[in-house]
Write a protein that holds these residues in place. Structure first.
Motif, PDB file in Angstrom:
ATOM      1  N   THR A 151       0.856  -1.192   0.000  1.00 24.29           N
ATOM      2  CA  THR A 151       0.000   0.000   0.000  1.00 24.29           C
ATOM      3  C   THR A 151       0.888   1.238   0.000  1.00 24.29           C
ATOM      4  O   THR A 151       2.005   1.222   0.514  1.00 24.29           O
ATOM      5  N   HIS A 152       0.391   2.293  -0.617  1.00 22.32           N
ATOM      6  CA  HIS A 152       1.043   3.608  -0.567  1.00 22.32           C
ATOM      7  C   HIS A 152      -0.038   4.653  -0.326  1.00 22.32           C
ATOM      8  O   HIS A 152      -1.207   4.453  -0.708  1.00 22.32           O
ATOM      9  N   VAL A 153       0.340   5.756   0.254  1.00 28.47           N
ATOM     10  CA  VAL A 153      -0.621   6.830   0.504  1.00 28.47           C
ATOM     11  C   VAL A 153       0.005   8.183   0.194  1.00 28.47           C
ATOM     12  O   VAL A 153       1.225   8.335   0.195  1.00 28.47           O
ATOM     13  N   ARG A 155      -1.118  11.943   1.885  1.00 32.11           N
ATOM     14  CA  ARG A 155      -2.007  12.699   2.757  1.00 32.11           C
ATOM     15  C   ARG A 155      -1.513  14.143   2.789  1.00 32.11           C
ATOM     16  O   ARG A 155      -0.421  14.426   3.299  1.00 32.11           O
ATOM     17  N   GLN A 300      -9.273  13.150  -4.454  1.00 30.48           N
ATOM     18  CA  GLN A 300      -9.298  11.896  -3.706  1.00 30.48           C
ATOM     19  C   GLN A 300      -9.279  10.764  -4.721  1.00 30.48           C
ATOM     20  O   GLN A 300     -10.073  10.758  -5.667  1.00 30.48           O
ATOM     21  N   ARG A 302      -8.423   6.360  -5.405  1.00 32.01           N
ATOM     22  CA  ARG A 302      -8.135   4.997  -4.939  1.00 32.01           C
ATOM     23  C   ARG A 302      -7.634   4.220  -6.143  1.00 32.01           C
ATOM     24  O   ARG A 302      -8.332   4.076  -7.145  1.00 32.01           O
ATOM     25  N   THR A 322       1.482   6.792  -7.186  1.00 32.62           N
ATOM     26  CA  THR A 322       1.001   7.533  -6.019  1.00 32.62           C
ATOM     27  C   THR A 322       1.593   8.928  -5.974  1.00 32.62           C
ATOM     28  O   THR A 322       0.885   9.918  -5.780  1.00 32.62           O
ATOM     29  N   HIS A 335      -5.948  13.075  -0.944  1.00 32.15           N
ATOM     30  CA  HIS A 335      -6.068  11.817  -0.195  1.00 32.15           C
ATOM     31  C   HIS A 335      -6.004  10.699  -1.216  1.00 32.15           C
ATOM     32  O   HIS A 335      -6.948  10.475  -1.973  1.00 32.15           O
ATOM     33  N   CYS A 336      -4.866   9.996  -1.261  1.00 29.91           N
ATOM     34  CA  CYS A 336      -4.673   8.920  -2.225  1.00 29.91           C
ATOM     35  C   CYS A 336      -4.342   7.630  -1.488  1.00 29.91           C
ATOM     36  O   CYS A 336      -3.488   7.623  -0.592  1.00 29.91           O
ATOM     37  N   ASP A 337      -5.016   6.562  -1.859  1.00 31.08           N
ATOM     38  CA  ASP A 337      -4.716   5.221  -1.355  1.00 31.08           C
ATOM     39  C   ASP A 337      -4.434   4.322  -2.558  1.00 31.08           C
ATOM     40  O   ASP A 337      -5.255   4.227  -3.475  1.00 31.08           O
ATOM     41  N   THR A 338      -3.286   3.665  -2.516  1.00 34.31           N
ATOM     42  CA  THR A 338      -2.880   2.803  -3.622  1.00 34.31           C
ATOM     43  C   THR A 338      -2.628   1.398  -3.102  1.00 34.31           C
ATOM     44  O   THR A 338      -1.997   1.218  -2.055  1.00 34.31           O
ATOM     45  N   PHE A 339      -3.084   0.412  -3.872  1.00 31.25           N
ATOM     46  CA  PHE A 339      -2.929  -0.990  -3.484  1.00 31.25           C
ATOM     47  C   PHE A 339      -2.345  -1.790  -4.647  1.00 31.25           C
ATOM     48  O   PHE A 339      -2.853  -1.732  -5.768  1.00 31.25           O
TER      49      PHE A 339
END
Length: 827
Positions: A151-153, A155, A300, A302, A322, A335-339
């Motif tokens: 995971t990467h973020v 914020r 935002q 995902r 990301t 706000h980024c969430d990477t999987f």
């Protein structure tokens, strides 16, 4: 210096065009054996047994190798050591190799491979990355504990407040496909046990010899010094010849070590496509808030990347996605969430662009959609939000250590393609009226087409192709732009070495830790060396490196070859000049820092007249521009004589240069830091038509402008950009790996649709040069930036032609009804 100024120069051109260059399959060794891989027909299954008895009985088969024959480790990888040299406990995807057959001939090995039988317990296959993330999903790797690889973020700020400030919110889901590298030369290796010391020599089609050495040494259970990987000409890679190529070499080396004979394994196209890793398919949920004034207030997103059965470099690919998830725009609230996710699909890994093409397809469409909401042009929206000198990125990095050329490249493209004028010609789904300035022709009319390339100036813009429409064609124009962090960034520690070794007769050996992948890196290194030393190119011989002759300088990926390798060459040349200057300054009647290098001579200080622009001891020039001058009053010595005298003095004219990239910073918990030590900027635009009856897209004309820092070999820079645009066109419109049920059906180039020459537009390249102060040569990068933005430009052009927005790749069109009114975002 004898440097061609208007023509493309390559040191390997003659050997390659005449067929004299020896690729891996061209190498011959006495008494060599041949190897072939064996697969199962499972997608996900627990192995109960592997029966090789029938294969072993085939006349001419010498041995069948499986996981039980590996003396070292069978599981390895660059990040997570989950890659199987041979499938052992499970089949995790349809491309897992269960055995390798070694035989007297290639034909025997291939035939025997069909006789290997795998007895296994089928397991539920997880092929959807979103489903793979659910708590009750079947696990691809049980010991990992979940199917989430990484995971990467990011914020930054407060997205809730950012969206409250917005007058409009754009929200959409995007998907990109799995695509193949499609290099001309498939994976190949030939390995030989050296009789004198038992070292395994590895020759192969690979991008990273040092990574290959690590895989091979781990598999054989020996020290790195027991393996020597020798550089071999390579027929294309595009990021695709790291993990898979290294594993092919490891299996081949294992056979050579166990059998004591040379072993060659050359992949068929279907093996290559079935087994090799691909570009990650992405699913991106993207939400952007904007004000009536056209300012972005929040983003935002995902990001879910399907990494396939093994980790490969998924964490590094998704990290770049990301960091660059908002494109070249200033956004205060993110706000980024990477999987990265394991599935039972084909493995995904490095491919040209490395996580940027997917995100640029998203971002550059969303900014156009936002512009429509605001009521301004997409260009004006970009200008109001783009990064400029001193801007702060979404990770908190201030762009102040180099020229921020975003607007410069945008303006260059808009001017060249006459964007503002042609944007008014766009059809927006209607063919009832002819766009002003465009001629309509009958479908049977011949299309004039100029030659694709003009000597010395790059491809011309088509004069008729971009001005004539068939009766049922819709016209569209689109643009996209990006910035890109150069080299590895916070993905790893970045440094590179080069060796310059002058001989007693004045000839020079040059060697670097950068691998020649076919991109012309050797030529660039030679040009840089010759310019810095002030000698002719024909004096320098590039010595293709092996892992035993040069320090490990990292992977030749991330468009880092010229900036890192060229930087090392420059520093090595300056170190050598320092040694020479100290040896001869007294004879030249000057101080060491006054010694100059030009025209194959070493010069002392001028006593009269202008002495032109010579290469000084600590030159910081980025472009050689020598002018004639009267040097008669100089003390001087020829370079060849100086080398002879240095040897007589027992002083070695030898230098090792090491370029260490500036350190970067990264907080993985917040996604904040100086992610890259410098950046590049690019913009591309395209004109096209869409046939309303058939949906066929015809690319007419494309223009690209890229800031490369400094163009060391300008025509090769253009070639990189043309190639990148061609690949991006395929990404947009044609290419897709198809694997229903996890079993690939696109196993050859007759079923995998690559763009053909007639699918491509006329292309014009504008090279923008802003020498980078951090780079010793001033050069930055171009290989990947050229590949990542034509696809979104095509998507935007198709919207402007048809009035329909497409959120998935490849873009597929059929017959279309006449448009009435369409808001941005319609499907």
């Amino acid at each position: 210096m004898s440097k061609p100024e208007t023509k493309c120069w390559r040191n390997d051109a003659y050997a390659k065009v005449t067929g004299k260059a020896k690729f891996t399959d061209d190498l011959k060794f006495v008494n060599a054996l041949h190897a072939a891989p064996a697969y199962s027909d499972f997608v996900h299954a627990r192995i109960l047994s592997i029966d090789t008895s029938a294969a072993e009985k085939v006349s001419g088969v010498i041995r069948v190798l499986t996981a039980k024959d590996v003396p070292g480790v069978n599981r390895f990888g660059q990040i997570i050591r989950d890659y199987r040299i041979f499938a052992d406990d499970k089949i995790r995807y349809h491309g897992d190799v269960v055995a390798v057959i070694v035989a007297e001939t290639r034909e025997i090995a291939i035939s025997a491979a069909q006789l290997v039988k795998v007895n296994a317990e089928p397991l539920p296959a997880v092929l959807d990355p979103e489903a793979a993330m659910l708590p009750d999903a079947p696990l691809v790797h049980e010991n990992h504990g979940s199917n989430i690889v990484n995971t990467h973020v990011v914020r930054r700020g407060n997205v809730d407040n950012g969206f409250k400030q917005a007058d409009f919110v754009i929200e959409e889901m995007f998907r990109t496909q799995t695509i193949e590298h499609a290099y001309m030369e498939t994976e190949a290796a030939i390995c030989v046990t050296r009789s004198t010391d038992g070292v395994i020599e590895v020759y192969g089609s690979m991008q990273h010899p040092f990574s290959t050495r690590r895989f091979v040494a781990a598999c054989l259970g020996v020290a790195l010094s027991e393996i020597e990987v020798i550089g071999t000409p390579m027929g294309g890679g595009f990021g695709g010849k790291d993990d898979t190529a290294a594993i092919v070499c490891a299996r081949t080396a294992l056979a050579a070590k166990l059998l004591g004979r040379p072993v060659k394994m050359v992949y068929r196209r279907d093996w290559s496509m079935r087994e090799s890793y691909k570009r990650h398919p992405y699913r991106v949920a993207y939400k952007m808030g904007v004000t009536k004034a056209g300012r972005i207030t929040a983003v935002q997103c995902r990001i879910v990347a399907d990494g396939g059965a093994y980790c490969s470099v998924t964490p590094w690919v998704t990290w770049r996605s990301t960091v660059q998830c908002c494109g070249p725009y200033v956004v205060e609230n993110v706000h980024c969430d990477t999987f990265g996710v394991y599935t039972n699909n084909v493995v995904a890994g490095a491919m040209r662009g490395f996580g940027s093409p997917q995100m640029n397809f998203v971002i550059e469409q969303v900014v156009e959609m936002a512009a429509v909401k605001v009521g301004i042009s997409g260009i004006e929206f970009r200008r109001r939000n783009m990064v400029r000198q001193g801007s702060v990125t979404i990770t908190g990095q201030k762009l102040d250590g180099h020229k921020v050329a975003m607007e410069q490249v945008l303006d260059a493209v808009l001017k060249e393609i006459d964007y503002e004028k042609k944007l008014g010609w766009c059809s927006h789904g209607k063919t009832s009226t002819t766009p002003q300035g465009l001629g309509v022709r009958q479908p049977s009319a011949a299309v004039e087409r100029e030659p694709a390339f003009e000597s010395g100036g790059g491809p011309p813009q088509s004069k008729t192709l971009s001005r004539e429409l068939e009766q049922d064609e819709l016209y569209g124009m689109g643009v996209a732009m990006s910035y890109r962090g150069v080299s590895l960034g916070a993905e790893g520690v970045d440094f590179c070495s080069a060796i310059i070794n002058a001989q007693a007769d004045g000839s020079i050996f040059l060697e670097t830790g950068i691998h020649e992948n076919g991109q012309g890196s050797e030529s660039a290194m030679l040009l840089i060396c010759a310019e810095e030393l002030g000698v002719d190119l024909n004096r320098i011989r590039y010595r293709r490196s092996s892992t035993s002759s040069i320090p490990d300088s990292g992977t030749t990926v991330a468009s880092r070859g010229t900036i890192m390798g060229g930087g090392a060459v420059t520093l090595a040349a300056r170190e050598l000049k320092k040694k020479i200057a100290e040896a001869f300054c007294e004879k030249l009647h000057c101080a060491a820092d006054e010694v100059r290098f030009k025209d194959n001579f070493i010069w002392g200080k001028a006593t009269r007249m202008e002495c032109g622009d010579m290469s000084p001891l600590s030159s910081t020039r980025h472009v050689a521009s020598f002018q004639s001058a009267d040097m008669s009053t100089h003390s001087k010595i020829s370079f060849a004589e100086a080398m002879r005298q240095m040897w007589a003095m027992q002083k070695f004219p030898f230098a090792l240069g090491v370029f260490r990239a500036p350190r970067v910073s990264w907080d993985e918990h917040t996604g904040q830091g100086d992610a890259y030590f410098t950046w590049v900027y690019g913009c591309q635009a395209v004109e096209l038509t869409v046939n309303k009856r058939t949906g066929k897209v015809r690319l007419l004309n494309a223009v690209a402008a890229h800031d490369v820092g400094r163009a060391v070999n300008p025509e090769m820079v253009r070639g990189q950009i043309y190639g990148g645009m061609a690949m991006s066109a395929g990404y947009a419109l044609h290419e897709e790996v198809k694997a229903p049920g996890g079993k690939m059906t696109t196993l050859n180039l007759n079923t995998y649709r690559l763009p053909r020459s007639m699918d491509l537009p006329e292309m014009k390249v504008i090279i923008v040069e802003n020498p980078d102060p951090v780079s010793p040569t001033g050069a930055k990068s171009i290989g990947e930036p050229a590949n990542e933005i034509l696809a979104p430009a095509i998507a935007n052009a198709i919207f402007n032609a048809t009035g329909v927005r497409h959120f998935s790749l490849p873009i597929k069109l059929g017959a279309m009804p006449e448009a009435t009114a369409c808001e941005e975002g319609c499907k």
